[in-house]
Design a protein around this motif. Sequence first.
Motif, PDB file in Angstrom:
ATOM      1  N   LEU A  87      -3.171  -1.132   7.401  1.00 42.78           N
ATOM      2  CA  LEU A  87      -1.903  -1.701   6.962  1.00 42.78           C
ATOM      3  C   LEU A  87      -1.925  -3.227   7.070  1.00 42.78           C
ATOM      4  O   LEU A  87      -1.440  -3.932   6.182  1.00 42.78           O
ATOM      5  CB  LEU A  87      -0.751  -1.134   7.791  1.00 42.78           C
ATOM      6  N   ALA A  88      -2.508  -3.736   8.161  1.00 41.30           N
ATOM      7  CA  ALA A  88      -2.623  -5.186   8.326  1.00 41.30           C
ATOM      8  C   ALA A  88      -3.548  -5.766   7.261  1.00 41.30           C
ATOM      9  O   ALA A  88      -3.286  -6.862   6.724  1.00 41.30           O
ATOM     10  CB  ALA A  88      -3.135  -5.521   9.723  1.00 41.30           C
ATOM     11  N   GLU A  89      -4.620  -5.053   6.945  1.00 41.71           N
ATOM     12  CA  GLU A  89      -5.564  -5.523   5.928  1.00 41.71           C
ATOM     13  C   GLU A  89      -4.907  -5.532   4.551  1.00 41.71           C
ATOM     14  O   GLU A  89      -5.070  -6.481   3.767  1.00 41.71           O
ATOM     15  CB  GLU A  89      -6.808  -4.637   5.953  1.00 41.71           C
ATOM     16  N   HIS A  90      -4.152  -4.477   4.255  1.00 44.36           N
ATOM     17  CA  HIS A  90      -3.419  -4.401   2.986  1.00 44.36           C
ATOM     18  C   HIS A  90      -2.434  -5.573   2.870  1.00 44.36           C
ATOM     19  O   HIS A  90      -2.379  -6.259   1.848  1.00 44.36           O
ATOM     20  CB  HIS A  90      -2.681  -3.064   2.935  1.00 44.36           C
ATOM     21  N   LYS A  91      -1.663  -5.801   3.934  1.00 40.22           N
ATOM     22  CA  LYS A  91      -0.677  -6.878   3.934  1.00 40.22           C
ATOM     23  C   LYS A  91      -1.341  -8.241   3.765  1.00 40.22           C
ATOM     24  O   LYS A  91      -0.809  -9.121   3.060  1.00 40.22           O
ATOM     25  CB  LYS A  91       0.121  -6.835   5.238  1.00 40.22           C
ATOM     26  N   ALA A  92      -2.508  -8.421   4.394  1.00 38.39           N
ATOM     27  CA  ALA A  92      -3.211  -9.698   4.269  1.00 38.39           C
ATOM     28  C   ALA A  92      -3.576  -9.981   2.817  1.00 38.39           C
ATOM     29  O   ALA A  92      -3.441 -11.115   2.337  1.00 38.39           O
ATOM     30  CB  ALA A  92      -4.466  -9.694   5.139  1.00 38.39           C
ATOM     31  N   TYR A 147      -9.856  -5.699  -8.001  1.00 39.57           N
ATOM     32  CA  TYR A 147      -9.392  -4.307  -8.080  1.00 39.57           C
ATOM     33  C   TYR A 147      -8.211  -4.102  -7.134  1.00 39.57           C
ATOM     34  O   TYR A 147      -8.020  -3.029  -6.601  1.00 39.57           O
ATOM     35  CB  TYR A 147     -10.567  -3.404  -7.699  1.00 39.57           C
ATOM     36  N   THR A 148      -7.422  -5.167  -6.950  1.00 40.68           N
ATOM     37  CA  THR A 148      -6.326  -5.101  -5.979  1.00 40.68           C
ATOM     38  C   THR A 148      -4.962  -5.431  -6.572  1.00 40.68           C
ATOM     39  O   THR A 148      -3.949  -5.237  -5.910  1.00 40.68           O
ATOM     40  CB  THR A 148      -6.575  -6.086  -4.819  1.00 40.68           C
ATOM     41  N   ASP A 178      -8.050   1.127  -1.508  1.00 41.00           N
ATOM     42  CA  ASP A 178      -7.526   2.247  -2.278  1.00 41.00           C
ATOM     43  C   ASP A 178      -6.014   2.148  -2.445  1.00 41.00           C
ATOM     44  O   ASP A 178      -5.486   2.396  -3.539  1.00 41.00           O
ATOM     45  CB  ASP A 178      -7.900   3.566  -1.603  1.00 41.00           C
ATOM     46  N   THR A 179      -5.277   1.780  -1.394  1.00 41.31           N
ATOM     47  CA  THR A 179      -3.828   1.656  -1.544  1.00 41.31           C
ATOM     48  C   THR A 179      -3.454   0.453  -2.405  1.00 41.31           C
ATOM     49  O   THR A 179      -2.469   0.492  -3.147  1.00 41.31           O
ATOM     50  CB  THR A 179      -3.135   1.554  -0.169  1.00 41.31           C
ATOM     51  N   THR A 215      -3.467  13.002  -8.747  1.00 36.66           N
ATOM     52  CA  THR A 215      -4.839  12.478  -8.690  1.00 36.66           C
ATOM     53  C   THR A 215      -5.014  11.479  -7.559  1.00 36.66           C
ATOM     54  O   THR A 215      -6.059  11.433  -6.913  1.00 36.66           O
ATOM     55  CB  THR A 215      -5.217  11.813 -10.025  1.00 36.66           C
ATOM     56  N   SER A 216      -4.000  10.656  -7.291  1.00 35.86           N
ATOM     57  CA  SER A 216      -4.026   9.688  -6.193  1.00 35.86           C
ATOM     58  C   SER A 216      -2.608   9.507  -5.698  1.00 35.86           C
ATOM     59  O   SER A 216      -1.675   9.442  -6.500  1.00 35.86           O
ATOM     60  CB  SER A 216      -4.564   8.324  -6.643  1.00 35.86           C
ATOM     61  N   GLY A 217      -2.440   9.395  -4.379  1.00 42.25           N
ATOM     62  CA  GLY A 217      -1.104   9.178  -3.850  1.00 42.25           C
ATOM     63  C   GLY A 217      -1.150   8.634  -2.443  1.00 42.25           C
ATOM     64  O   GLY A 217      -2.098   8.880  -1.696  1.00 42.25           O
TER      65      GLY A 217
END
Length: 377
Positions: free
Chosen positions: A34-39, A194-195, A234-235, A326-328
Motif C-alpha cells: 500500500l505504501a509502495e502504491h501510494k508512493a 504500466y502504472t 498490479d493494483t 479477470t482482475s480485481g
Amino acid sequence: MSTQSPLHEVHAELGASFTDFAGWSMPVRYSSELAEHKAVREAAGLFDLSHMGEIEVRGPEAALALDYAMIGNLSGVKVGRARYTMLCHSTGGVLDDLVVYRLAEQRFLVVANAGNAAVVAAELRDRADGFSAEVDDRSAEFALIAVQGPRSPEIVSSVLDSIELDGGLPDLKYYAAAPAVVRGHELLLARTGYTGEDGFELYVPPAEAADVWRLLTEAGQSHGLLPAGLACRDTLRLEAGMPLYGNELTVRLTPFEAGLGRLVKFEKPGDFVGRSALEKHRDDLAGGPSERVLIGLRGNGRRAPRHGYRILNGSGEDATEIGEVTSGALSPTLGYPVAMAYVDSAHREPGGTLYVDIRGRFEPVEVVSPPFYKRSA
C-alpha cells in the motif's frame, strides 16, 4: 529453479519478499504494498522489470516484416517513437501485447511479456522468413528499471548526463525513447510505463544495473521515491484499466473482445497474420455485439471481486451466470473495489447493476467504463 534478476542481491538487501513470476524470482513487495502504491501515485516508485523480453528486428525490410507479423502499422512509427500493439494467432487470438520501439530506420526493439518472450521471438523469426530482416532475442543483454510517478522527471533529470534530444529530457515524449547517459552509464531511456503515471524505463546492461538502481535511489530520496514490487504494480495497472496478459488477454480472445479493436490496422497495405479471422470478427460485430466483452466494475465496502469470481445478473435463486472477473482488488487510491471482467454483451452498458459471487455472497457491483483512475495532466 527460477531465473534471478541482475538486481536480485539489491532486492535481498532491501528486505524484499520474492515470488515466482513467469519463471523469474521477482520482488513482490519490500515492506508495504500500500505504501509502495501510494508512493507511485504521489511521488515515485522504482521497479525492476528485468524479466521482460527484448527482441531486436533489423534489416532493410524490418518494418515490412513487423507489419506482417503484428496487427499494428509499424512502418508508420517514426524513429525514436514507440507503439503499443499485439502479436496475434492466425485465429485472431492474442499471443502477446507488446511495445515496439523504432530505434533507427531499419532497427526495432520489441518488448514482450516475460512469460511470452520465447514464443514472441520464435513467432517473429518464423514470420520474418522471406523478408530481408533478422530477428535476435537480446533479452539476456538487458536489465530493465522503471521510475514511475509524478516526481519521476525530476529524479531522472537529476542523474542524466545527456540524452540524444535537442531539448533534453523535456523533449522525450510519451511513448518515445532515446539513447542517454546516466552518470556515465550508456542506456536506452524510454518514456513509457504500466502504472497510469508519467514515468521512464531504462534499458541497462545487466552488469551496470545495480549502479543505476542505486543512483536513482539516492536521487529519489528527497522526492519520496520507494522501491516497488509486483503487488503494487498490479493494483496500479488495474486502476489505470491496463490489461494483463493471461487475465484480460489470452489466445482464446481477440483484441475486439478486449475492447482494443482500434489496434487492428486493416488499412495498412499487405497481409498480416490473423487478418482474415479478425476481419470476420469485425464483420460479425457489425451485425450486433460480440458474445463477451470486457467491462469495468465498481463495488462498495471492502470485499473485492477477484480473478475467477463468477458474475451473475441477479442475487436471487433464478440468477444466471453471465461472466467472470479477470482482475480485481480494493483500490488503494480510490478506496473502493474495482475489477475488470468479461460478461455477456447484453450487460455491457455503464450504470447497470450486476452481482459477484464473493465466497458465497452475492455482492452488487456497478458497470463502469475503465480506466478507474486518470492522473491529472
